[in-house]
Design a protein around this motif. Structure first.
Motif, PDB file in Angstrom:
ATOM      1  N   GLY A   1       0.721  -1.297   0.000  1.00  0.00           N
ATOM      2  CA  GLY A   1      -0.064  -0.082  -0.005  1.00  0.00           C
ATOM      3  C   GLY A   1       0.759   1.371  -0.078  1.00  0.00           C
ATOM      4  N   ALA A   2       0.263   2.215   0.031  1.00  0.00           N
ATOM      5  CA  ALA A   2       1.010   3.573   0.054  1.00  0.00           C
ATOM      6  C   ALA A   2       1.948   3.684   1.174  1.00  0.00           C
ATOM      7  CB  ALA A   2       0.031   4.808   0.177  1.00  0.00           C
ATOM      8  N   GLU A   3       3.066   4.231   1.192  1.00  0.00           N
ATOM      9  CA  GLU A   3       3.814   4.367   2.591  1.00  0.00           C
ATOM     10  C   GLU A   3       3.313   5.310   3.594  1.00  0.00           C
ATOM     11  OE1 GLU A   3       8.519   5.656   3.227  1.00  0.00           O
ATOM     12  OE2 GLU A   3       7.976   4.917   1.253  1.00  0.00           O
ATOM     13  N   GLY A   4       3.472   4.818   4.795  1.00  0.00           N
ATOM     14  CA  GLY A   4       2.926   5.641   5.697  1.00  0.00           C
ATOM     15  C   GLY A   4       3.840   6.793   6.334  1.00  0.00           C
ATOM     16  N   VAL A   5       3.277   7.453   7.548  1.00  0.00           N
ATOM     17  CA  VAL A   5       4.309   8.618   8.038  1.00  0.00           C
ATOM     18  C   VAL A   5       5.519   7.785   8.539  1.00  0.00           C
ATOM     19  CG1 VAL A   5       4.410  10.328   9.742  1.00  0.00           C
ATOM     20  CG2 VAL A   5       2.315  10.022   8.355  1.00  0.00           C
ATOM     21  N   THR A   6       5.534   6.944   9.375  1.00  0.00           N
ATOM     22  CA  THR A   6       6.188   6.161  10.107  1.00  0.00           C
ATOM     23  C   THR A   6       6.957   4.956   9.358  1.00  0.00           C
ATOM     24  OG1 THR A   6       5.162   6.343  12.205  1.00  0.00           O
ATOM     25  CG2 THR A   6       6.937   4.611  12.212  1.00  0.00           C
TER      26      THR A   6
ATOM     27  N   THR B   1      -8.753  12.771   4.518  1.00  0.00           N
ATOM     28  CA  THR B   1      -8.092  14.290   4.834  1.00  0.00           C
ATOM     29  C   THR B   1      -7.248  14.149   6.005  1.00  0.00           C
ATOM     30  OG1 THR B   1     -10.197  14.553   6.138  1.00  0.00           O
ATOM     31  CG2 THR B   1     -10.286  15.254   3.829  1.00  0.00           C
ATOM     32  N   ALA B   2      -7.113  13.240   6.759  1.00  0.00           N
ATOM     33  CA  ALA B   2      -6.361  13.349   7.936  1.00  0.00           C
ATOM     34  C   ALA B   2      -4.893  13.194   7.340  1.00  0.00           C
ATOM     35  CB  ALA B   2      -6.587  11.951   8.673  1.00  0.00           C
ATOM     36  N   LYS B   3      -4.053  14.015   8.430  1.00  0.00           N
ATOM     37  CA  LYS B   3      -2.647  13.928   7.863  1.00  0.00           C
ATOM     38  C   LYS B   3      -1.765  13.414   9.214  1.00  0.00           C
ATOM     39  CE  LYS B   3      -2.949  17.454   4.680  1.00  0.00           C
ATOM     40  NZ  LYS B   3      -3.499  16.685   3.638  1.00  0.00           N
ATOM     41  N   GLY B   4      -0.700  12.769   8.826  1.00  0.00           N
ATOM     42  CA  GLY B   4       0.139  12.683   9.900  1.00  0.00           C
ATOM     43  C   GLY B   4      -0.168  11.114  10.924  1.00  0.00           C
ATOM     44  N   ALA B   5      -1.035  10.207  10.100  1.00  0.00           N
ATOM     45  CA  ALA B   5      -1.326   9.120  10.816  1.00  0.00           C
ATOM     46  C   ALA B   5      -1.042   7.939   9.810  1.00  0.00           C
ATOM     47  CB  ALA B   5      -2.843   9.133  11.231  1.00  0.00           C
TER      48      ALA B   5
ATOM     49  N   LEU C   1       1.889   1.531   6.742  1.00  0.00           N
ATOM     50  CA  LEU C   1       0.876   1.879   5.815  1.00  0.00           C
ATOM     51  C   LEU C   1       0.251   2.977   5.992  1.00  0.00           C
ATOM     52  CD1 LEU C   1      -0.587  -1.792   5.503  1.00  0.00           C
ATOM     53  CD2 LEU C   1       1.081  -0.789   4.056  1.00  0.00           C
ATOM     54  N   GLY C   2       0.109   3.789   4.533  1.00  0.00           N
ATOM     55  CA  GLY C   2      -0.678   4.944   4.619  1.00  0.00           C
ATOM     56  C   GLY C   2      -2.048   5.080   4.613  1.00  0.00           C
TER      57      GLY C   2
ATOM     58  N   LEU D   1       1.111  -2.299  11.574  1.00  0.00           N
ATOM     59  CA  LEU D   1       0.886  -3.651  11.710  1.00  0.00           C
ATOM     60  C   LEU D   1       1.859  -4.425  12.737  1.00  0.00           C
ATOM     61  CD1 LEU D   1       0.113  -4.687   8.130  1.00  0.00           C
ATOM     62  CD2 LEU D   1      -1.379  -4.537   9.853  1.00  0.00           C
ATOM     63  N   THR D   2       1.586  -5.099  13.758  1.00  0.00           N
ATOM     64  CA  THR D   2       2.123  -5.629  14.859  1.00  0.00           C
ATOM     65  C   THR D   2       1.785  -7.149  14.716  1.00  0.00           C
ATOM     66  OG1 THR D   2       0.516  -5.145  16.505  1.00  0.00           O
ATOM     67  CG2 THR D   2       2.399  -3.462  16.134  1.00  0.00           C
ATOM     68  N   ASN D   3       2.757  -7.826  15.577  1.00  0.00           N
ATOM     69  CA  ASN D   3       2.348  -9.273  15.828  1.00  0.00           C
ATOM     70  C   ASN D   3       1.560  -9.618  17.201  1.00  0.00           C
ATOM     71  OD1 ASN D   3       4.220  -9.024  17.895  1.00  0.00           O
ATOM     72  ND2 ASN D   3       5.797 -10.231  17.213  1.00  0.00           N
TER      73      ASN D   3
END
Length: 125
Positions: free
Chosen positions: A97-102, A111-115, A106-107, A119-121
């Motif tokens: 998927g799109a690259e996220g902020v961290t 309209t939200a920004k910075g989130a 996953l991006g 995914l964790t185990n």
């Protein structure tokens, strides 16, 4: 005697009508889908297409701890079956998927920004 003939004709008419209706005792459609894949495991049909409902997350929850807050984790499983026993313990998944902020997240769209979605185990790592 004429009455008996009329009654008999009426009964015969009802029997014929009932047997005509009984000819179609219901119908339906069965559709089979699937594919053959070159993989060490099969994916259980219940796991193929999933929607993980993250709910409506408050921005206050995400602002906690200096903008590194998280929402309540939501569990999901990908059930495997018919695995090759030599590779069973080394099966890996890839999420795209799109690259996220961290890094590694996953991006999101909207309209939200910075989130991001992280995914964790099962241990939260």
């Amino acid at each position: 005697m004429n009455f008996k003939k009329v009654a008999l004709a009426s009964v015969m008419g009802l029997v014929l009508a009932a047997s005509a209706q009984a000819a179609d005792q219901g119908h339906g459609k069965v559709t089979f889908t699937g594919s053959i894949i070159d993989a060490p495991c099969s994916i259980n049909p219940d796991s193929i297409d999933q929607t993980v409902n993250l709910g409506q997350v408050s921005n206050v929850a995400l602002k906690a701890s200096g903008n590194t807050g998280t929402s309540v984790p939501r569990n999901f499983e990908i059930k495997l079956e018919n695995c090759d026993t030599t590779t069973l313990k080394s099966v890996k998944t890839t999420f795209t998927g799109a690259e996220g902020v961290t890094d590694g997240s996953l991006g999101i769209t909207g309209t939200a920004k910075g989130a991001s979605i992280i995914l964790t185990n099962g241990d939260g790592e």
